[in-house]
Motif scaffolding. Structure first.
Motif, PDB file in Angstrom:
ATOM      1  N   LEU A  76       0.848  -1.190   0.000  1.00 44.96           N
ATOM      2  CA  LEU A  76       0.000   0.000   0.000  1.00 44.96           C
ATOM      3  C   LEU A  76       0.887   1.244   0.000  1.00 44.96           C
ATOM      4  O   LEU A  76       1.729   1.412   0.883  1.00 44.96           O
ATOM      5  N   PHE A  77       0.709   2.106  -1.002  1.00 42.74           N
ATOM      6  CA  PHE A  77       1.458   3.357  -1.100  1.00 42.74           C
ATOM      7  C   PHE A  77       0.568   4.520  -0.673  1.00 42.74           C
ATOM      8  O   PHE A  77      -0.561   4.651  -1.150  1.00 42.74           O
ATOM      9  N   GLU A  78       1.079   5.352   0.199  1.00 41.33           N
ATOM     10  CA  GLU A  78       0.354   6.554   0.623  1.00 41.33           C
ATOM     11  C   GLU A  78       1.318   7.735   0.613  1.00 41.33           C
ATOM     12  O   GLU A  78       2.383   7.678   1.226  1.00 41.33           O
ATOM     13  N   LYS A  79       0.928   8.786  -0.082  1.00 42.42           N
ATOM     14  CA  LYS A  79       1.783   9.970  -0.198  1.00 42.42           C
ATOM     15  C   LYS A  79       1.986  10.658   1.147  1.00 42.42           C
ATOM     16  O   LYS A  79       3.067  11.165   1.447  1.00 42.42           O
ATOM     17  N   GLY A  80       0.937  10.679   1.968  1.00 41.15           N
ATOM     18  CA  GLY A  80       1.024  11.338   3.266  1.00 41.15           C
ATOM     19  C   GLY A  80       1.546  10.416   4.349  1.00 41.15           C
ATOM     20  O   GLY A  80       2.068   9.327   4.085  1.00 41.15           O
ATOM     21  N   ILE A 121       0.710  -6.494   5.700  1.00 44.15           N
ATOM     22  CA  ILE A 121       0.663  -5.625   4.527  1.00 44.15           C
ATOM     23  C   ILE A 121       1.877  -4.700   4.561  1.00 44.15           C
ATOM     24  O   ILE A 121       2.211  -4.134   5.608  1.00 44.15           O
ATOM     25  N   ASP A 122       2.538  -4.580   3.433  1.00 42.57           N
ATOM     26  CA  ASP A 122       3.697  -3.697   3.308  1.00 42.57           C
ATOM     27  C   ASP A 122       3.180  -2.271   3.099  1.00 42.57           C
ATOM     28  O   ASP A 122       2.791  -1.896   1.995  1.00 42.57           O
ATOM     29  N   VAL A 123       3.150  -1.495   4.168  1.00 40.73           N
ATOM     30  CA  VAL A 123       2.609  -0.135   4.121  1.00 40.73           C
ATOM     31  C   VAL A 123       3.756   0.851   3.936  1.00 40.73           C
ATOM     32  O   VAL A 123       4.665   0.915   4.763  1.00 40.73           O
ATOM     33  N   ARG A 124       3.692   1.629   2.865  1.00 40.12           N
ATOM     34  CA  ARG A 124       4.760   2.581   2.570  1.00 40.12           C
ATOM     35  C   ARG A 124       4.185   3.996   2.540  1.00 40.12           C
ATOM     36  O   ARG A 124       3.721   4.483   1.507  1.00 40.12           O
ATOM     37  N   THR A 125       4.189   4.634   3.695  1.00 44.61           N
ATOM     38  CA  THR A 125       3.777   6.032   3.750  1.00 44.61           C
ATOM     39  C   THR A 125       4.923   6.900   3.241  1.00 44.61           C
ATOM     40  O   THR A 125       6.079   6.479   3.207  1.00 44.61           O
ATOM     41  N   GLY A 126       4.583   8.129   2.845  1.00 46.62           N
ATOM     42  CA  GLY A 126       5.602   9.006   2.289  1.00 46.62           C
ATOM     43  C   GLY A 126       6.100   8.542   0.937  1.00 46.62           C
ATOM     44  O   GLY A 126       7.218   8.865   0.536  1.00 46.62           O
ATOM     45  N   GLU A 129      10.040   7.935  -3.288  1.00 46.73           N
ATOM     46  CA  GLU A 129      10.156   8.032  -1.838  1.00 46.73           C
ATOM     47  C   GLU A 129      10.392   9.503  -1.513  1.00 46.73           C
ATOM     48  O   GLU A 129      11.459  10.051  -1.807  1.00 46.73           O
ATOM     49  N   ILE A 130       9.395  10.147  -0.926  1.00 46.08           N
ATOM     50  CA  ILE A 130       9.409  11.600  -0.811  1.00 46.08           C
ATOM     51  C   ILE A 130      10.577  12.098   0.038  1.00 46.08           C
ATOM     52  O   ILE A 130      11.224  13.094  -0.296  1.00 46.08           O
TER      53      ILE A 130
END
Length: 215
Positions: free
Chosen positions: A32-36, A74-79, A96-97
């Motif tokens: 799961l990719f999340e920008k914030g 779940i592989d959670v990738r925030t930012g 990767e921000i």
């Protein structure tokens, strides 16, 4: 062979979909990719935190990346921001921000849940430091900081949909003189006809909200 699923966007849609996918397929690789920084929070609770009905900021968060990883693997990738989709090659370009690094991630299934952005009318002056939208936790933090630091006395809310009504009510609770502006002839114009909305107009005015319709 296990399936690899990429989900773009967290919060209500993405995080819920990730949890559901894990329940129906315990072997899938889910990223799961999340920008914030946040993946699951009570969107409708944001105005009530501003109005101090919800006392603690942490009460807004339904799920954290750490808990989602631990409970559902779940592989959670925030930012992380997804920049590009190559449907033919079944890859996405991800940034990767924090570091600026861009890398490729392959997928078997891609689920898009990027959310939306607030609609802002084309009115001069909307770029001012005292003009806000309310969509996410970061917006809420900015509003709370402004209320705390500058202690404004008056507020104008543009739009009398659900969020507009909730933030107007809670700004009143925070002690501000609030004006609510709606271009239609009634509040909740997509949900109520005028006869159903009229008693609510009276209620809002009784609460001290200055209501401007057809404006």
């Amino acid at each position: 062979m296990k399936k690899k699923v990429l989900i773009v966007g967290g919060v209500a849609g993405g995080a819920s979909a990730a949890a559901r996918l894990r329940r129906v397929d315990e072997h899938a690789e889910i990223i799961l990719f999340e920008k914030g920084d946040y993946i699951s929070y009570a969107n409708c609770g944001l105005p009530y935190y501003i109005g101090n009905v919800i006392k603690e900021r942490e009460q807004l968060f339904v799920q954290t990346p750490k808990r989602l990883r631990a409970r559902f693997q779940i592989d959670v990738r925030t930012g992380h921001e997804v920049l590009k989709i190559d449907r033919k090659q079944k890859t996405v370009a991800v940034k990767e921000i924090a570091s600026g690094k861009i890398y490729q991630e392959t997928y078997d299934t891609l689920l898009l849940s990027p959310g939306a952005v607030p609609l802002q009318p084309k009115i001069p002056g909307l770029s001012g430091p005292n003009v806000f939208t309310l969509r996410n936790v970061d917006d809420t933090d900015r509003i709370m900081s402004y209320l705390r630091d500058y202690k404004p006395q008056n507020a104008i809310v543009i739009g009398a949909g659900f969020i507009g009504l909730e933030i107007a009510e809670n700004l009143v609770e925070a002690g501000l003189n609030v004006s609510l502006v709606e271009m239609a002839s009634r509040i909740l114009p997509k949900n109520l006809d005028y006869e159903m909305a009229a008693p609510l107009h009276c209620h809002l005015r009784a609460r001290g909200i200055n209501l401007y319709l057809n404006t």
